[in-house]
Scaffold this motif. Sequence first.
Motif, PDB file in Angstrom:
ATOM      1  N   GLY A  79       0.635  -1.097  -0.066  1.00  0.00           N
ATOM      2  CA  GLY A  79       0.107   0.007  -0.087  1.00  0.00           C
ATOM      3  C   GLY A  79       0.822   1.168   0.025  1.00  0.00           C
ATOM      4  O   GLY A  79       1.958   1.215  -0.626  1.00  0.00           O
ATOM      5  N   VAL A 106      -2.106   5.298   4.272  1.00  0.00           N
ATOM      6  CA  VAL A 106      -3.145   5.751   3.576  1.00  0.00           C
ATOM      7  C   VAL A 106      -4.337   4.717   3.636  1.00  0.00           C
ATOM      8  O   VAL A 106      -4.290   3.645   3.225  1.00  0.00           O
ATOM      9  CB  VAL A 106      -2.693   6.091   1.958  1.00  0.00           C
ATOM     10  CG1 VAL A 106      -3.794   6.530   0.862  1.00  0.00           C
ATOM     11  CG2 VAL A 106      -1.524   6.729   1.990  1.00  0.00           C
ATOM     12  N   GLN A 107      -5.463   5.163   4.031  1.00  0.00           N
ATOM     13  CA  GLN A 107      -6.571   4.295   4.362  1.00  0.00           C
ATOM     14  C   GLN A 107      -7.771   4.372   3.313  1.00  0.00           C
ATOM     15  O   GLN A 107      -7.939   5.559   2.871  1.00  0.00           O
ATOM     16  CB  GLN A 107      -7.300   4.447   5.630  1.00  0.00           C
ATOM     17  CG  GLN A 107      -6.129   4.427   7.007  1.00  0.00           C
ATOM     18  CD  GLN A 107      -6.893   4.197   8.342  1.00  0.00           C
ATOM     19  OE1 GLN A 107      -6.540   3.622   9.221  1.00  0.00           O
ATOM     20  NE2 GLN A 107      -7.941   5.314   8.664  1.00  0.00           N
ATOM     21  N   ASN A 108      -8.480   3.342   3.230  1.00  0.00           N
ATOM     22  CA  ASN A 108      -9.649   3.394   2.435  1.00  0.00           C
ATOM     23  C   ASN A 108     -10.806   3.238   3.500  1.00  0.00           C
ATOM     24  O   ASN A 108     -10.464   3.258   4.465  1.00  0.00           O
ATOM     25  CB  ASN A 108      -9.579   2.170   1.182  1.00  0.00           C
ATOM     26  CG  ASN A 108      -9.625   0.915   1.943  1.00  0.00           C
ATOM     27  OD1 ASN A 108      -9.895   0.703   3.042  1.00  0.00           O
ATOM     28  ND2 ASN A 108      -9.221  -0.073   1.116  1.00  0.00           N
ATOM     29  N   THR A 109     -11.764   3.394   2.833  1.00  0.00           N
ATOM     30  CA  THR A 109     -13.148   3.329   3.848  1.00  0.00           C
ATOM     31  C   THR A 109     -13.328   1.995   4.534  1.00  0.00           C
ATOM     32  O   THR A 109     -13.820   2.033   5.670  1.00  0.00           O
ATOM     33  CB  THR A 109     -14.406   3.460   3.156  1.00  0.00           C
ATOM     34  OG1 THR A 109     -14.667   2.924   1.800  1.00  0.00           O
ATOM     35  CG2 THR A 109     -14.460   5.244   2.575  1.00  0.00           C
ATOM     36  N   ASP A 110     -12.907   1.028   4.044  1.00  0.00           N
ATOM     37  CA  ASP A 110     -12.657  -0.397   4.622  1.00  0.00           C
ATOM     38  C   ASP A 110     -12.098  -0.156   6.309  1.00  0.00           C
ATOM     39  O   ASP A 110     -12.328  -0.475   7.176  1.00  0.00           O
ATOM     40  CB  ASP A 110     -12.149  -1.541   4.073  1.00  0.00           C
ATOM     41  CG  ASP A 110     -13.121  -2.508   3.207  1.00  0.00           C
ATOM     42  OD1 ASP A 110     -14.455  -2.278   3.624  1.00  0.00           O
ATOM     43  OD2 ASP A 110     -12.755  -2.888   2.265  1.00  0.00           O
ATOM     44  N   ASP A 111     -10.967   0.378   5.812  1.00  0.00           N
ATOM     45  CA  ASP A 111      -9.780   0.932   6.922  1.00  0.00           C
ATOM     46  C   ASP A 111     -10.522   1.651   8.052  1.00  0.00           C
ATOM     47  O   ASP A 111     -10.360   1.489   9.212  1.00  0.00           O
ATOM     48  CB  ASP A 111      -8.475   1.341   6.519  1.00  0.00           C
ATOM     49  CG  ASP A 111      -7.829   0.557   5.491  1.00  0.00           C
ATOM     50  OD1 ASP A 111      -7.874  -0.799   5.815  1.00  0.00           O
ATOM     51  OD2 ASP A 111      -7.293   1.027   4.662  1.00  0.00           O
TER      52      ASP A 111
END
Length: 392
Positions: free
Chosen positions: A249, A319-324
């Motif tokens: 990531g 760097v997060q996505n909405t799952d995270d």
Amino acid sequence: MGALSNLRVIDLTQVLAGPYCTMLLADMGADVVKIERPGGDLIRSNPPFVDDAEEEAYGGYFQSVNRGKRSLELDFNDDEDREDFLSLVEEADIVVENYRSGTMEKYDLGYETLKERNPQLIYSSIRGFGDPRTGETHRQGQPSFDLIAQALGGVMEITGQAEGPPTKVGPGIGDLFTATLNCIGILAAVNHREQTGEGQYVDTAMYDAMLSMTERAIYQHSYTGDPPSRRGNSHPTLFPYDAFETRDGYAVVAAFGTNHWNEVCAAMDREDLADDYPTAADRLEHREALREEIAAWAADLETEELVETLEGRVPVAPVQNTDDIFDDPHVKDREMLVPVEQPGSNETVEIAGSPIKMTETPPEPHGRAPLLDEHREEILGSETDVETAADD
């Protein structure tokens, strides 16, 4: 009881900028009456839906920014509806609209007309290019959306990779930042009225708001004479301040302070870099070579490993996505995901909570978004009952 529970807001807005502004007011306790045109807000039918768009009253777009409001459907071409609106204005504290300049005047419902009915009224508009009352320009009357505001205000020119095209910021900041500034203006006007008894007109333009948001580019141009352009995830005057690719990531590192730089060098087992580039100016001058050193180190690590190595010593984050985000305990602890009912389905959905935290009057979403015209009797019926009682 929210901090603004003494305020009645008449909300004539639709889509995003205006509804977000009045949502902030509603979260802080204001009674927000959403006046909708025949057929309702244009975004009621926008996806996504939980299951069945035919059965559900509205999609996620409308739900997210209209929670906690009351709905009344009115047609300003209808004399009775127009009078109902004016009767509400007489008792209101604030009117907010985001039509094109001149739209309310077509119905003889502009600020001057409403001010006659309620001299203490605070009338607020959100437009692409502002209102002539606060500064007339050739652009007024033109339609505008987030994309237009980001393009004109300089946001797109400084967003994206250096070798890539101008890029829109993901969230609709042309709408959301303008709405936030407008909310601040409204609250300032409320404070002024408390001191003087005077209402006033509050006006926020999307173009102006984006120019304000690009303040760094403005002063850079003024100081250097050169228009800033895209730099990817890096910073024009700080290093290292960037995103680095890992094995699985990306992580961001903001280590421009000398103490932070020394910690990064120690984590990399490269104390020689700390010795060779001891000052911020040194690091900025040699940023490309140093970035390659950090990038090579990061590429051998997983994101979690990199973050754990630096966390607590250096500003660092995945760097997060909405799952995270949905799995992040910080988000839950801060009540930043709020469950609400989705009418027409048997499900609840989660929407973003209020980032404004207060110890005595904490803002919070007050339930789901309204059905179209759901509160007609509640808003107008009680007034009719009073008039009937008076006649008796």
